[in-house]
Scaffold this active site. Structure first.
Site, PDB file in Angstrom:
ATOM      1  N   TYR A 145       0.858  -1.184   0.000  1.00 50.89           N
ATOM      2  CA  TYR A 145       0.000   0.000   0.000  1.00 50.89           C
ATOM      3  C   TYR A 145       0.896   1.236   0.000  1.00 50.89           C
ATOM      4  CZ  TYR A 145      -3.459   3.501   1.298  1.00 50.89           C
ATOM      5  OH  TYR A 145      -4.272   4.610   1.321  1.00 50.89           O
ATOM      6  N   ASP A 241       9.341   2.953   0.226  1.00 48.00           N
ATOM      7  CA  ASP A 241       8.214   3.594   0.889  1.00 48.00           C
ATOM      8  C   ASP A 241       8.346   3.287   2.374  1.00 48.00           C
ATOM      9  OD1 ASP A 241       5.906   4.425   2.036  1.00 48.00           O
ATOM     10  OD2 ASP A 241       4.562   3.519   0.554  1.00 48.00           O
ATOM     11  N   LYS A 269       3.767   9.662   8.643  1.00 48.57           N
ATOM     12  CA  LYS A 269       3.454   9.208  10.006  1.00 48.57           C
ATOM     13  C   LYS A 269       4.370   9.835  11.066  1.00 48.57           C
ATOM     14  CE  LYS A 269       1.396   4.938   8.225  1.00 48.57           C
ATOM     15  NZ  LYS A 269      -0.029   4.967   8.469  1.00 48.57           N
TER      16      LYS A 269
HETATM   17  C1  LIG Z   1       3.601   2.277   3.476  1.00 47.83           C
HETATM   18  C2  LIG Z   1       2.603   3.381   3.336  1.00 47.83           C
HETATM   19  N1  LIG Z   1       2.711   4.248   2.321  1.00 47.83           N
HETATM   20  C3  LIG Z   1       1.851   5.280   2.168  1.00 47.83           C
HETATM   21  C4  LIG Z   1       0.805   5.448   3.042  1.00 47.83           C
HETATM   22  C5  LIG Z   1      -0.146   6.597   2.852  1.00 47.83           C
HETATM   23  O1  LIG Z   1       0.036   7.532   3.867  1.00 47.83           O
HETATM   24  P1  LIG Z   1      -1.162   8.551   4.248  1.00 47.83           P
HETATM   25  O2  LIG Z   1      -2.232   7.742   4.855  1.00 47.83           O
HETATM   26  O3  LIG Z   1      -0.488   9.509   5.203  1.00 47.83           O
HETATM   27  O4  LIG Z   1      -1.561   9.230   3.000  1.00 47.83           O
HETATM   28  C6  LIG Z   1       0.638   4.566   4.102  1.00 47.83           C
HETATM   29  C7  LIG Z   1      -0.500   4.708   5.031  1.00 47.83           C
HETATM   30  O5  LIG Z   1      -0.797   3.881   5.835  1.00 47.83           O
HETATM   31  C8  LIG Z   1       1.565   3.506   4.253  1.00 47.83           C
HETATM   32  O6  LIG Z   1       1.450   2.625   5.256  1.00 47.83           O
END
Ligand SMILES: Cc1ncc(COP(=O)(O)O)c(C=O)c1O
Length: 433
Positions: A145, A241, A269
């Site tokens: 994700y 990521d 986060k």
């Molecule tokens: C690995 C990863 N990338 C991107 C995101 C997206 O972040 P946001 O919810 O701050 O848009 C998340 C959200 O949980 C994530 O876990």
């Protein structure tokens, strides 16, 4: 059963006004059943709902609250900064301070751009990789994700090396075709994608610690190093990521823990300490392609917002205390071992994956859970839902899905961990009875 009358009435009111009653889908408890708790306050390791039920919290706002909720120094810093203005839409010195801290802590980052969420970080990093390489396609992994931008909402088709199908309505098929997918840990599938799309792949984006299918572990054949080598050989960029695992599995994230250097890193986060911050950064040569230095456009009205920068600074600077991560990890291990012992005692088959201060307990007969299809095919999702609700009744707040990670914070005490293990023992015994 705890009384949750006010949460029930709030949920009914919210459903009239908000899709599903929430502003982010998993909060609606759809996969576990029951009523989402509306929270009134949070402090340290605890959250309180609007009916004044107290919970030990292992969600931590989905990761950011590594110091615990409402850490006094973070709150004080944000209050102080707010006195001088909430937003300038112009440069401020706090941006330089947080940028320096990020560059100092994350090994591969030389230059960084702040945005407002993890989604913004990943979608901007993808645009940058495309702009830098002049290529349109990219590879992501099944179950990975990367936020909700169109190109990332694609899962694998029937084969490992197939073109993607959009996972969400509203994503144009033609755009989704640029997203190639492979199973996590499957290096041959990645090689096959490069062979079939010679000179067309801009980048690989990977969660180096997958957390969005529940925590998954790397296999032991150096998967991330192999991705690095393939990207070098093919002229593609490697994007980590680290929105979830950054500052979570160590001060320099997964790249430091595993000793692999990506070209670009996405953060979110923890970097905002509970306020909306994301970032992407990496090699200077690549980052200088971003506007106004270069031709890749990306902007934000509230990017670099002083309150958010201050919350990030107050949080990140505290992560550098000696022993911080060792202690957090040891406590996480103790909790995971206690939960697994509880499952064993209750005769509930379970395994756990843990990396640093993030973990998932899976209810399954499998000896190990290694990929997202293990979760969908072999984990007892119904039992997870019942366990989740039984734990709520016991005063423990877990993520409302088997496909999620749990997070330890520095505010969780040994007594909280013992209480959680005891609560799980009671919940499991009740469910088996
Ligand atoms: C690995 C990863 N990338 C991107 C995101 C997206 O972040 P946001 O919810 O701050 O848009 C998340 C959200 O949980 C994530 O876990």
């Amino acid at each position: 059963m705890s009384v949750i009358r006010q949460s029930e009435s709030d949920f009914a009111a919210a459903r009239k006004l908000l899709p599903g009653g929430v502003n982010s889908p998993v909060r609606a408890f759809k996969s576990v059943g029951g009523t989402p708790r509306f929270f009134a306050k949070a402090k340290g390791a605890y959250v309180w709902d609007v009916d004044d039920n107290q919970y030990i919290d292992y969600v931590g706002s989905w990761g950011p609250m590594i110091l615990g909720h409402a850490h006094p120094d973070v709150v004080k810093g944000v209050q102080e900064t707010a006195e001088s203005g909430m937003s300038f839409g112009a440069p401020c010195e706090l941006e330089i301070e947080l940028a320096q801290l990020v560059v100092d802590m994350v090994p591969s980052i030389e230059v960084v751009r702040f945005v407002n969420s993890g989604t913004e970080a990943t979608m901007s990093a993808l645009r940058l990789a495309r702009g830098f390489t002049g290529r349109d396609k990219f590879i992501k992994f099944d179950g990975g994700y990367h936020g909700h931008a169109d190109g990332f909402l694609v899962k694998a088709g029937s084969g490992a090396a197939t073109f993607g199908e959009p996972d969400s309505a509203g994503v144009p098929n033609d755009y989704a075709k640029l997203t190639l997918t492979a199973p996590f840990n499957d290096i041959e599938a990645v090689r096959a994608l490069f062979a079939a799309n010679k000179g067309e792949i801009a980048c690989i984006i990977v969660e180096p610690v997958p957390g969005n299918t529940g925590v998954m572990l790397l296999n032991d054949n150096g998967f991330l190093q192999q991705l690095r080598d393939i990207c070098d050989a093919e002229g593609a960029l490697l994007i980590f990521d680290e929105v979830m695992c950054g500052f979570r599995v160590g001060p320099g994230g997964a790249q430091q823990r595993f000793g692999i250097t990506p070209d670009l890193t996405c953060l979110g986060k923890i970097i905002g300490g509970g306020l909306p911050v994301g970032a992407y950064g990496g090699r200077e040569e690549i980052m200088r392609r971003i506007s106004p230095d270069g031709p890749v456009y990306q902007a934000g009205t509230l990017s670099g917002n002083p309150l958010a920068m201050r919350a990030g600074l107050e949080t990140l600077s505290r992560l550098r205390a000696p022993g911080f991560y060792e202690e957090l990890e040891a406590r996480t291990t103790r909790l995971v071992e206690g939960l697994l012992a509880g499952c064993k005692a209750a005769g509930v088959p379970a395994v756990a994956n843990q990396v640093g201060a993030m973990f998932t307990v899976f209810f399954t007969d499998l000896p190990a859970v290694t990929c997202c299809s293990d979760v969908s095919r072999h984990c007892d999702l119904g039992f997870f839902g019942r366990f989740f609700n039984a734990m709520l009744d016991e005063g423990v707040y877990l993520a409302p899905s088997q496909y999620e990670a749990a997070f330890m914070s520095a505010a969780h005490s040994d007594a909280d961990i013992d209480a959680t293990i005891a609560a799980a023992g009671r919940a499991l015994a009740k469910l088996k009875a």
